[in-house]
Motif scaffolding. Sequence first.
Motif, PDB file in Angstrom:
ATOM      1  N   GLU A 182      -2.035  12.832  32.683  1.00  0.00           N
ATOM      2  CA  GLU A 182      -1.691  11.936  31.680  1.00  0.00           C
ATOM      3  C   GLU A 182      -3.165  10.865  32.000  1.00  0.00           C
ATOM      4  OE1 GLU A 182      -0.546   9.156  28.590  1.00  0.00           O
ATOM      5  OE2 GLU A 182       0.019  11.190  29.290  1.00  0.00           O
ATOM      6  N   ASN A 183      -3.422  10.584  33.334  1.00  0.00           N
ATOM      7  CA  ASN A 183      -4.398   9.686  33.510  1.00  0.00           C
ATOM      8  C   ASN A 183      -5.743  10.400  33.896  1.00  0.00           C
ATOM      9  OD1 ASN A 183      -2.819   6.986  33.966  1.00  0.00           O
ATOM     10  ND2 ASN A 183      -1.377   8.382  34.673  1.00  0.00           N
ATOM     11  N   ILE A 184      -5.938  11.150  33.861  1.00  0.00           N
ATOM     12  CA  ILE A 184      -7.265  11.801  34.222  1.00  0.00           C
ATOM     13  C   ILE A 184      -8.533  11.095  33.238  1.00  0.00           C
ATOM     14  CG2 ILE A 184      -8.965  13.661  33.506  1.00  0.00           C
ATOM     15  CD1 ILE A 184      -7.085  15.384  35.238  1.00  0.00           C
ATOM     16  N   PRO A 185      -8.201  10.889  32.009  1.00  0.00           N
ATOM     17  CA  PRO A 185      -9.033  10.205  31.195  1.00  0.00           C
ATOM     18  C   PRO A 185      -9.370   8.646  31.490  1.00  0.00           C
ATOM     19  CG  PRO A 185      -7.565  11.474  29.864  1.00  0.00           C
ATOM     20  CD  PRO A 185      -6.937  11.351  30.878  1.00  0.00           C
ATOM     21  N   ASP A 262     -11.153   0.176  52.093  1.00  0.00           N
ATOM     22  CA  ASP A 262      -9.816  -0.202  51.921  1.00  0.00           C
ATOM     23  C   ASP A 262      -8.980   0.786  51.018  1.00  0.00           C
ATOM     24  OD1 ASP A 262      -9.983  -2.553  53.340  1.00  0.00           O
ATOM     25  OD2 ASP A 262     -10.477  -3.814  51.495  1.00  0.00           O
ATOM     26  N   PRO A 263      -7.697   0.716  51.345  1.00  0.00           N
ATOM     27  CA  PRO A 263      -7.032   1.681  50.293  1.00  0.00           C
ATOM     28  C   PRO A 263      -7.207   1.474  48.633  1.00  0.00           C
ATOM     29  CG  PRO A 263      -5.457   0.689  51.964  1.00  0.00           C
ATOM     30  CD  PRO A 263      -6.826   0.230  52.167  1.00  0.00           C
ATOM     31  N   LEU A 264      -7.205   2.458  47.983  1.00  0.00           N
ATOM     32  CA  LEU A 264      -7.409   2.164  46.503  1.00  0.00           C
ATOM     33  C   LEU A 264      -6.296   2.453  45.675  1.00  0.00           C
ATOM     34  CD1 LEU A 264     -10.810   4.368  46.541  1.00  0.00           C
ATOM     35  CD2 LEU A 264     -10.595   1.919  46.430  1.00  0.00           C
ATOM     36  N   GLY A 265      -6.282   1.998  44.603  1.00  0.00           N
ATOM     37  CA  GLY A 265      -5.305   2.165  43.613  1.00  0.00           C
ATOM     38  C   GLY A 265      -5.474   3.598  43.091  1.00  0.00           C
ATOM     39  N   TYR A 266      -4.533   3.915  42.547  1.00  0.00           N
ATOM     40  CA  TYR A 266      -4.291   5.330  41.980  1.00  0.00           C
ATOM     41  C   TYR A 266      -5.624   5.886  41.059  1.00  0.00           C
ATOM     42  CZ  TYR A 266      -2.388   9.610  39.644  1.00  0.00           C
ATOM     43  OH  TYR A 266      -2.197  10.908  39.226  1.00  0.00           O
ATOM     44  N   LEU A 267      -6.112   5.040  40.051  1.00  0.00           N
ATOM     45  CA  LEU A 267      -6.986   5.512  39.138  1.00  0.00           C
ATOM     46  C   LEU A 267      -8.442   5.453  39.967  1.00  0.00           C
ATOM     47  CD1 LEU A 267      -6.078   3.258  36.122  1.00  0.00           C
ATOM     48  CD2 LEU A 267      -5.549   5.946  36.473  1.00  0.00           C
ATOM     49  N   GLU A 268      -8.660   4.789  40.869  1.00  0.00           N
ATOM     50  CA  GLU A 268     -10.118   4.569  41.626  1.00  0.00           C
ATOM     51  C   GLU A 268      -9.901   5.675  42.636  1.00  0.00           C
ATOM     52  OE1 GLU A 268     -11.776   0.078  41.278  1.00  0.00           O
ATOM     53  OE2 GLU A 268     -10.415   0.607  43.153  1.00  0.00           O
ATOM     54  N   PHE A 269      -8.972   6.073  43.321  1.00  0.00           N
ATOM     55  CA  PHE A 269      -8.723   6.887  44.192  1.00  0.00           C
ATOM     56  C   PHE A 269      -9.029   8.399  43.635  1.00  0.00           C
ATOM     57  CE2 PHE A 269      -6.607  10.295  46.874  1.00  0.00           C
ATOM     58  CZ  PHE A 269      -7.405   9.962  47.973  1.00  0.00           C
ATOM     59  N   ASN A 270      -8.310   8.585  42.757  1.00  0.00           N
ATOM     60  CA  ASN A 270      -8.275   9.989  42.084  1.00  0.00           C
ATOM     61  C   ASN A 270      -9.748  10.248  41.442  1.00  0.00           C
ATOM     62  OD1 ASN A 270      -6.156  11.817  42.452  1.00  0.00           O
ATOM     63  ND2 ASN A 270      -4.976   9.977  41.906  1.00  0.00           N
ATOM     64  N   TYR A 271     -10.420   9.109  41.069  1.00  0.00           N
ATOM     65  CA  TYR A 271     -11.719   9.229  40.539  1.00  0.00           C
ATOM     66  C   TYR A 271     -12.677   9.960  41.503  1.00  0.00           C
ATOM     67  CZ  TYR A 271     -16.338   8.261  38.554  1.00  0.00           C
ATOM     68  OH  TYR A 271     -17.920   8.418  38.143  1.00  0.00           O
ATOM     69  N   LEU A 272     -12.478   9.503  42.868  1.00  0.00           N
ATOM     70  CA  LEU A 272     -13.208   9.832  44.197  1.00  0.00           C
ATOM     71  C   LEU A 272     -12.872  11.182  44.054  1.00  0.00           C
ATOM     72  CD1 LEU A 272     -13.300   7.036  46.813  1.00  0.00           C
ATOM     73  CD2 LEU A 272     -15.080   7.748  45.072  1.00  0.00           C
ATOM     74  N   VAL A 273     -11.510  11.636  44.337  1.00  0.00           N
ATOM     75  CA  VAL A 273     -11.252  12.823  44.478  1.00  0.00           C
ATOM     76  C   VAL A 273     -11.920  13.774  43.564  1.00  0.00           C
ATOM     77  CG1 VAL A 273      -9.326  14.492  44.369  1.00  0.00           C
ATOM     78  CG2 VAL A 273      -9.211  12.213  45.637  1.00  0.00           C
ATOM     79  N   ALA A 274     -11.652  13.671  42.230  1.00  0.00           N
ATOM     80  CA  ALA A 274     -12.087  14.391  40.997  1.00  0.00           C
ATOM     81  C   ALA A 274     -13.712  14.639  41.114  1.00  0.00           C
ATOM     82  CB  ALA A 274     -11.845  13.849  39.691  1.00  0.00           C
ATOM     83  N   ASN A 275     -14.241  13.729  41.809  1.00  0.00           N
ATOM     84  CA  ASN A 275     -15.764  14.020  41.623  1.00  0.00           C
ATOM     85  C   ASN A 275     -16.370  14.309  43.289  1.00  0.00           C
ATOM     86  OD1 ASN A 275     -17.046  12.963  39.149  1.00  0.00           O
ATOM     87  ND2 ASN A 275     -15.409  11.728  39.514  1.00  0.00           N
TER      88      ASN A 275
END
Length: 362
Positions: A182-185, A262-275
Amino acid sequence: MKITLIAGARPNFMKIAPIIHAIQNAQKKGKDISFRLVHTGQHFDEKMSATFFRELNIPQPDVNLECGGGSQAEQTAAIMIAFEKELLMNPVDLVLVVGDVTSTMACSIVAKKVNIKVAHVEAGIRSFDLTMPEEINRMVTDSITDYFFTTSEIANANLRKSGVSEEAIFFVGNVMIDTLLENIPRFLAPSVFSTLGLQKDNYLVMTLHRPANVDQGEKLKELILTIVNNVDGLPVLFPIHPRTAKIFSDLGIQAENLFIIDPLGYLEFNYLVANAKAVITDSGGITEETTVMGIPCITLRDNTERPETITIGTNELVGTNPLALLPVLSQLLNGKWKKGGIPEKWDGMAAERIVECLLNLQ
């Protein structure tokens, strides 16, 4: 049907969000279902809690029990005492718990003690390692659960072996993946991405928080140095867990390619993971997300409750011995990582299936 939904710690929020959205969709269609959202307060850090409600479009909790801090026993007791009062004041037909944190177990016990049925989302997963608090939480919760919502056939088999009847098991898929898809975009580049000049597939993300990896300073230091010294100078981003930060600060680690953030929010953390080129972690949930995103994942644990991320997905279990990392990192850097696939029903529809099941129980 009146349902109380329990959220207490960071992983819970990602699992609760799609269930809330599925209930809201059912309500729009005139279905007789409502929910009360109870936040136990198990995680109370802004980055570990409140941010997730905003990012994942979850309504503010109807109540926050504010049971953060303390030992395992103290926190379990505090949640049980507070949730019993909450449940007696606001009786419902069903208490739905997710995952395997302290709140999951504590609220399940309270519900059963007052004769309210319990549904467990992510039931049946097992590491078979009783040194993990989460494993005890899973076992206790599943021993008193009425309705078991599962993520895999492996989880189904675990429940059958423990004597759970087929009629009580509902293979619905993975709500964590509902939230992910749901949140990838909406993934959002954190400021560190541009500050460090990061490029896709040219850095690693690392997360460590389990006691076996972080409680002994020298062990943690050896792990981190083994990683940063054997990745051909690639940047290693380490969003540091509050638990880990206290120990790390005394280690005196110096490495030009290690970046503590620092710990990141969901959208920022998964941006890092996805790339990222790969993720190195001791988390369970991250192994599921990397599997669906097709990102290589190296898990620093001796066991996993999510074996399908290894047999089907992109995850490899290497243990906690730093030396075991060397051949795995070499494989990664040489471009020889397995491609991986996506487990059955990890398709973004798990929450819809759960709500459909709940409506059929009435």
